[in-house]
Design a protein around this motif. Sequence first.
Motif, PDB file in Angstrom:
ATOM      1  N   LEU A   1      34.451  26.281  28.450  1.00 53.22           N
ATOM      2  CA  LEU A   1      35.583  25.849  29.267  1.00 53.22           C
ATOM      3  C   LEU A   1      35.266  24.627  30.124  1.00 53.22           C
ATOM      4  O   LEU A   1      36.173  23.875  30.497  1.00 53.22           O
TER       5      LEU A   1
ATOM      6  N   LYS B   1      35.843  21.638  27.498  1.00 56.65           N
ATOM      7  CA  LYS B   1      37.150  21.453  26.852  1.00 56.65           C
ATOM      8  C   LYS B   1      38.131  20.795  27.816  1.00 56.65           C
ATOM      9  O   LYS B   1      38.660  21.434  28.716  1.00 56.65           O
ATOM     10  N   LYS B   2      38.353  19.485  27.625  1.00 58.40           N
ATOM     11  CA  LYS B   2      39.209  18.731  28.532  1.00 58.40           C
ATOM     12  C   LYS B   2      40.548  18.336  27.893  1.00 58.40           C
ATOM     13  O   LYS B   2      41.400  17.757  28.551  1.00 58.40           O
ATOM     14  N   LYS B   3      40.686  18.607  26.594  1.00 58.88           N
ATOM     15  CA  LYS B   3      41.900  18.237  25.841  1.00 58.88           C
ATOM     16  C   LYS B   3      42.143  16.724  25.952  1.00 58.88           C
ATOM     17  O   LYS B   3      41.233  15.937  26.105  1.00 58.88           O
TER      18      LYS B   3
ATOM     19  N   LEU C   1      35.351  22.598  36.557  1.00 59.19           N
ATOM     20  CA  LEU C   1      36.228  23.048  35.477  1.00 59.19           C
ATOM     21  C   LEU C   1      37.422  22.114  35.328  1.00 59.19           C
ATOM     22  O   LEU C   1      38.140  21.854  36.295  1.00 59.19           O
TER      23      LEU C   1
ATOM     24  N   CYS D   1      42.966  21.631  33.069  1.00 56.39           N
ATOM     25  CA  CYS D   1      43.725  22.275  31.997  1.00 56.39           C
ATOM     26  C   CYS D   1      43.269  23.711  31.747  1.00 56.39           C
ATOM     27  O   CYS D   1      43.963  24.486  31.077  1.00 56.39           O
ATOM     28  N   ASN D   2      42.093  24.101  32.278  1.00 57.02           N
ATOM     29  CA  ASN D   2      41.575  25.446  32.072  1.00 57.02           C
ATOM     30  C   ASN D   2      41.707  26.348  33.301  1.00 57.02           C
ATOM     31  O   ASN D   2      41.336  27.521  33.250  1.00 57.02           O
TER      32      ASN D   2
ATOM     33  N   LYS E   1      43.827  29.423  32.796  1.00 55.58           N
ATOM     34  CA  LYS E   1      43.185  30.420  31.938  1.00 55.58           C
ATOM     35  C   LYS E   1      42.273  31.351  32.727  1.00 55.58           C
ATOM     36  O   LYS E   1      42.194  32.548  32.448  1.00 55.58           O
TER      37      LYS E   1
END
Length: 447
Positions: free
Chosen positions: A104, A107-109, A381, A384-385, A388
């Motif tokens: 996580l 993962k930055k999209k 973090l 975008c996460n 979540k």
Amino acid sequence: MAESRRYISQAELESHKKPGDLWISIQGKIYDVTEWSQHHPGGAQPLLNLAGQDATDAFVAYHPGVAWQYLDKFFTGYHLEDYSVSEVSKDFRKLAAEFSKMGLFEKKKHGTGILLCIIALLFCTSVYGVLCCKSTMAHLCSGLLMGFSWIQSGWIGHDSGHYQVMSNRKFNRVAQILTGNCLAGISIGWWKWNHNAHHIACNSLDFDPDLQHMPFFAVSSKLFHSLTSRFYERKMNFDCVSRFLISYQHWTFYPVMCFARINLFAQSFIFLLSKRKVPNRGQEILGILVYWTWFPLLVSCLPNWGERLMFVVASFAVTGIQHVQFCLNHFSSSVYVGPPSGNNWFEKQTVGSLDILCSSWMDWFHGGLQFQIEHHLFPRLPRCNLRKISPFVKELCKKHDLQYNTASFWKANVMTIATLRSAALQARDVSNSVPRNLVWEAVNTHG
């Protein structure tokens, strides 16, 4: 035969917490970070604030796994006597490790690329409206669009200060200077220095710069004792001027927020022109000069002084929304006096922060700040996460009977104003008298 460990007491560790003598404990091992404090990417302030105590949780929150390998060169050879870990900290570290295994933090999209395109579109449309349209309404809309571009550039600056939003560090730095210094006129170096101190000392009245707004605002009557800011190294005097302004802060809050970026301009200049060590000072100053070249030139292209003033006020007022957002997350939360403690990192970050409830389609508006608790616990973090991990953080708070404060955007505003009003009324009735000027007497003669 294995070499026996050498131990020092907590009291001895606490004796090493001043400039020129900084020791910290991480997982029970003692490190001398005195020299490193001058090169620490997050600045010396976080190390100064946490020196003399265990800083494991803060280290876990702020550093990727690869950072652990660099600790050995600072190891003193000592271990902390009677070192223990609370159940809350154990669970926090397990959660951080689990998020890392899930990838996580990496993962930055494609949010940054999309956001940069939106910023460019807003900026270009605003410039087009000024240069190519003759309508006063078009010029007003151009000012509003410029303000919105500054808000979105602020989110880029915030994200890039916490983690790498671009493919490498060089591009990350370019994004910072372009969106912060060049586009918005605010030093990214100053922001990182200020913001890191805020994260480490969340809601400490004398250590957190984000709560030090005297003489305009005070979120607690504890500030009426003229505390000394450990960040700015100056006394926050509660005098007759402060009392007068604070007594009406619940009325002046939104008007002041409309022009709060003027303070950011001033703080940027003070920081860059100071004698303190400023990384990449030349880049920072050049970026600021770019802003103070293109923005006055653009404003000068408007047909008269009335429209020029309208454009500036409109653009500044829109960014006031963002300044209000910064305040909502902390102003109504629990505050304290004194240095931050590494031993209750999780507790202090949660009790000092407030999440804003909103639908996922409104995440763009809040820029990640709607999950302020999660962001303070896991600042690396990507935003975008944050949604979540929110259920996991909430569950951990519930397990340990800790506060997990949430409110709607409207309710958060109500809570903030209520906090300011409460302090305002206390400022009027505070027992410690201060010299009153004629303005105070005139306004308060009839209550």
